[in-house]
Design a protein around this motif. Structure first.
Motif, PDB file in Angstrom:
ATOM      1  N   ALA A 110      39.109  32.405  -5.446  1.00 48.50           N
ATOM      2  CA  ALA A 110      38.650  32.034  -4.109  1.00 48.50           C
ATOM      3  C   ALA A 110      37.267  31.399  -4.159  1.00 48.50           C
ATOM      4  O   ALA A 110      36.963  30.491  -3.377  1.00 48.50           O
ATOM      5  N   LEU A 111      36.428  31.856  -5.084  1.00 48.20           N
ATOM      6  CA  LEU A 111      35.104  31.255  -5.230  1.00 48.20           C
ATOM      7  C   LEU A 111      35.226  29.789  -5.641  1.00 48.20           C
ATOM      8  O   LEU A 111      34.457  28.937  -5.172  1.00 48.20           O
ATOM      9  N   LEU A 112      36.204  29.477  -6.496  1.00 50.57           N
ATOM     10  CA  LEU A 112      36.380  28.105  -6.976  1.00 50.57           C
ATOM     11  C   LEU A 112      37.119  27.229  -5.980  1.00 50.57           C
ATOM     12  O   LEU A 112      36.739  26.067  -5.764  1.00 50.57           O
ATOM     13  N   TYR A 113      38.178  27.767  -5.378  1.00 47.72           N
ATOM     14  CA  TYR A 113      39.106  26.925  -4.622  1.00 47.72           C
ATOM     15  C   TYR A 113      39.246  27.328  -3.162  1.00 47.72           C
ATOM     16  O   TYR A 113      40.083  26.770  -2.446  1.00 47.72           O
ATOM     17  N   GLY A 114      38.444  28.274  -2.740  1.00 44.48           N
ATOM     18  CA  GLY A 114      38.488  28.685  -1.346  1.00 44.48           C
ATOM     19  C   GLY A 114      37.441  27.969  -0.515  1.00 44.48           C
ATOM     20  O   GLY A 114      36.991  26.866  -0.849  1.00 44.48           O
ATOM     21  N   SER A 115      37.055  28.584   0.572  1.00 42.73           N
ATOM     22  CA  SER A 115      36.089  27.971   1.483  1.00 42.73           C
ATOM     23  C   SER A 115      34.723  27.845   0.811  1.00 42.73           C
ATOM     24  O   SER A 115      34.313  28.734   0.056  1.00 42.73           O
ATOM     25  N   PRO A 116      33.985  26.762   1.073  1.00 43.80           N
ATOM     26  CA  PRO A 116      32.648  26.615   0.504  1.00 43.80           C
ATOM     27  C   PRO A 116      31.731  27.752   0.934  1.00 43.80           C
ATOM     28  O   PRO A 116      31.866  28.291   2.031  1.00 43.80           O
ATOM     29  N   VAL A 117      30.809  28.116   0.055  1.00 43.02           N
ATOM     30  CA  VAL A 117      29.839  29.162   0.372  1.00 43.02           C
ATOM     31  C   VAL A 117      28.744  28.544   1.235  1.00 43.02           C
ATOM     32  O   VAL A 117      28.120  27.556   0.831  1.00 43.02           O
ATOM     33  N   PRO A 118      28.501  29.072   2.426  1.00 42.39           N
ATOM     34  CA  PRO A 118      27.471  28.485   3.295  1.00 42.39           C
ATOM     35  C   PRO A 118      26.113  28.395   2.601  1.00 42.39           C
ATOM     36  O   PRO A 118      25.649  29.355   1.982  1.00 42.39           O
ATOM     37  N   GLY A 119      25.504  27.220   2.690  1.00 46.38           N
ATOM     38  CA  GLY A 119      24.175  27.027   2.133  1.00 46.38           C
ATOM     39  C   GLY A 119      24.122  26.754   0.650  1.00 46.38           C
ATOM     40  O   GLY A 119      23.038  26.532   0.103  1.00 46.38           O
ATOM     41  N   PHE A 192      47.969  24.069  -6.623  1.00 45.04           N
ATOM     42  CA  PHE A 192      46.891  24.943  -6.169  1.00 45.04           C
ATOM     43  C   PHE A 192      47.108  25.383  -4.724  1.00 45.04           C
ATOM     44  O   PHE A 192      46.748  26.505  -4.353  1.00 45.04           O
ATOM     45  N   GLY A 193      47.706  24.531  -3.925  1.00 45.57           N
ATOM     46  CA  GLY A 193      48.057  24.945  -2.574  1.00 45.57           C
ATOM     47  C   GLY A 193      49.070  26.068  -2.576  1.00 45.57           C
ATOM     48  O   GLY A 193      48.970  27.031  -1.798  1.00 45.57           O
ATOM     49  N   LEU A 194      50.056  25.970  -3.460  1.00 50.13           N
ATOM     50  CA  LEU A 194      51.078  27.005  -3.562  1.00 50.13           C
ATOM     51  C   LEU A 194      50.467  28.332  -4.008  1.00 50.13           C
ATOM     52  O   LEU A 194      50.768  29.390  -3.440  1.00 50.13           O
ATOM     53  N   SER A 196      47.371  29.256  -3.665  1.00 47.71           N
ATOM     54  CA  SER A 196      46.530  29.751  -2.572  1.00 47.71           C
ATOM     55  C   SER A 196      47.364  30.388  -1.469  1.00 47.71           C
ATOM     56  O   SER A 196      46.982  31.421  -0.907  1.00 47.71           O
ATOM     57  N   PHE A 197      48.496  29.794  -1.144  1.00 44.87           N
ATOM     58  CA  PHE A 197      49.391  30.386  -0.143  1.00 44.87           C
ATOM     59  C   PHE A 197      49.841  31.772  -0.576  1.00 44.87           C
ATOM     60  O   PHE A 197      49.876  32.711   0.228  1.00 44.87           O
ATOM     61  N   GLU A 198      50.186  31.920  -1.851  1.00 42.52           N
ATOM     62  CA  GLU A 198      50.632  33.224  -2.330  1.00 42.52           C
ATOM     63  C   GLU A 198      49.506  34.247  -2.259  1.00 42.52           C
ATOM     64  O   GLU A 198      49.703  35.378  -1.782  1.00 42.52           O
ATOM     65  N   LEU A 199      48.322  33.861  -2.692  1.00 48.57           N
ATOM     66  CA  LEU A 199      47.215  34.807  -2.741  1.00 48.57           C
ATOM     67  C   LEU A 199      46.775  35.257  -1.350  1.00 48.57           C
ATOM     68  O   LEU A 199      46.311  36.385  -1.179  1.00 48.57           O
ATOM     69  N   THR A 200      46.897  34.387  -0.373  1.00 48.25           N
ATOM     70  CA  THR A 200      46.449  34.719   0.982  1.00 48.25           C
ATOM     71  C   THR A 200      47.576  35.263   1.853  1.00 48.25           C
ATOM     72  O   THR A 200      47.394  35.435   3.056  1.00 48.25           O
ATOM     73  N   GLY A 201      48.729  35.552   1.246  1.00 41.94           N
ATOM     74  CA  GLY A 201      49.810  36.194   1.976  1.00 41.94           C
ATOM     75  C   GLY A 201      50.619  35.276   2.873  1.00 41.94           C
ATOM     76  O   GLY A 201      51.391  35.757   3.725  1.00 41.94           O
ATOM     77  N   GLN A 202      50.491  33.968   2.693  1.00 37.72           N
ATOM     78  CA  GLN A 202      51.193  33.041   3.576  1.00 37.72           C
ATOM     79  C   GLN A 202      52.695  32.984   3.307  1.00 37.72           C
ATOM     80  O   GLN A 202      53.445  32.461   4.128  1.00 37.72           O
ATOM     81  N   LEU A 203      53.123  33.504   2.145  1.00 38.01           N
ATOM     82  CA  LEU A 203      54.552  33.472   1.815  1.00 38.01           C
ATOM     83  C   LEU A 203      55.251  34.793   2.114  1.00 38.01           C
ATOM     84  O   LEU A 203      56.470  34.892   1.937  1.00 38.01           O
ATOM     85  N   VAL A 204      54.496  35.777   2.590  1.00 40.39           N
ATOM     86  CA  VAL A 204      55.099  37.071   2.923  1.00 40.39           C
ATOM     87  C   VAL A 204      56.075  36.887   4.086  1.00 40.39           C
ATOM     88  O   VAL A 204      55.771  36.239   5.088  1.00 40.39           O
ATOM     89  N   GLY A 205      57.257  37.437   3.916  1.00 39.01           N
ATOM     90  CA  GLY A 205      58.276  37.315   4.957  1.00 39.01           C
ATOM     91  C   GLY A 205      59.139  36.090   4.805  1.00 39.01           C
ATOM     92  O   GLY A 205      60.111  35.920   5.552  1.00 39.01           O
ATOM     93  N   SER A 206      58.821  35.223   3.870  1.00 37.85           N
ATOM     94  CA  SER A 206      59.662  34.044   3.635  1.00 37.85           C
ATOM     95  C   SER A 206      59.995  33.965   2.144  1.00 37.85           C
ATOM     96  O   SER A 206      61.038  34.460   1.713  1.00 37.85           O
ATOM     97  N   MET A 207      59.108  33.399   1.347  1.00 36.20           N
ATOM     98  CA  MET A 207      59.334  33.309  -0.093  1.00 36.20           C
ATOM     99  C   MET A 207      58.627  34.470  -0.784  1.00 36.20           C
ATOM    100  O   MET A 207      57.628  34.308  -1.492  1.00 36.20           O
ATOM    101  N   ASP A 208      59.146  35.658  -0.562  1.00 40.79           N
ATOM    102  CA  ASP A 208      58.488  36.870  -1.023  1.00 40.79           C
ATOM    103  C   ASP A 208      59.526  37.795  -1.655  1.00 40.79           C
ATOM    104  O   ASP A 208      60.497  38.174  -0.977  1.00 40.79           O
TER     105      ASP A 208
END
Length: 229
Positions: A110-119, A192-194, A196-208
């Motif tokens: 998440a540090l590498l490919y997630g949201s930028p760190v403010p500042g 990387f999108g795939l 990230s989707f897995e790590l953030t739980g976006q596939l729960v209930g579908s491709m899980d």
């Protein structure tokens, strides 16, 4: 051969490692935006002024964590590619290495490919380690061309995209058709999108669980890139 480290140098290496380990624990607990040198100093029983001798600022500590993480995932991908067979097997191995590393190190991912760190603005020193993973992907394309097994993509590209892919090919994948370079970038960003989707739980209930869908997606991407089965 390099000269043996002095006791002081060994102590500095050990304390630096303790600081970065504590910082990774803090990443897991609070996220990168909340990274605090003072909190790390308290955890390690150090006064803040002593810690600042190793990392003068939060940003320098973040940069060290980022570089180490990029090198770790880069090494995992490179090792996987070297151990695999032909280009398609290399792509599958590289993709699984990305996923395995991300699952094992979700907060660093998440540090590498997630949201930028403010500042925080990443310095130039992060560019080379960040390039290890995409360069490994472009190396797979070069191997496919060398083997004569790349299915050439000949669809027309817009002038701007053609210029971008021509620049990439000239620097890192000479001899690879521009459209195949573009397809590799498409596949790599989808990978990387795939993950990230897995790590953030976006596939729960579908491709899980996600593994079968991941394997299918990686195979589809290999076809898109032009890697033979």
């Amino acid at each position: 051969m390099s000269a043996p480290r002095t006791a002081r140098e060994r102590a500095r290496v050990e304390i630096t490692r303790e600081i970065t380990d504590a910082a990774r624990r803090q990443l897991a607990e609070s996220g990168a935006a909340a990274l605090s040198l003072r909190a790390i100093a308290r955890e390690l029983g150090m006064v803040s002024s002593a810690l600042y001798r190793y990392f003068p600022s939060r940003d320098e500590l973040l940069t060290t964590l980022i570089i180490e993480a990029y090198n770790a995932i880069g090494a995992a991908v490179e090792d996987a590619v070297r151990a695999a067979g032909g280009p398609r097997a290399q792509w599958i191995a590289a993709s699984n290495a990305v996923r395995d590393w991300a699952i094992a190190h979700p907060h660093e991912y998440a540090l590498l490919y997630g949201s930028p760190v403010p500042g925080y603005q990443a310095p130039q020193t992060t560019i080379e380690p960040a390039a290890r993973v995409p360069l490994a992907a472009l190396g797979i394309l070069r191997a496919a061309v060398a083997d004569g097994g790349l299915a050439s993509a000949d669809e027309p590209l817009s002038p701007e995209l053609a210029a971008q892919t021509a620049s990439l090919a000239a620097q890192f994948a000479p001899g690879v058709p521009e459209a195949n370079v573009a397809r590799m970038v498409v596949a790599w960003t989808q990978l990387f999108g795939l993950v990230s989707f897995e790590l953030t739980g976006q596939l729960v209930g579908s491709m899980d669980p996600a593994a079968p869908f991941f394997d299918y997606s990686v195979a589809v991407m290999a076809d898109l890139i032009g890697l033979p089965g």
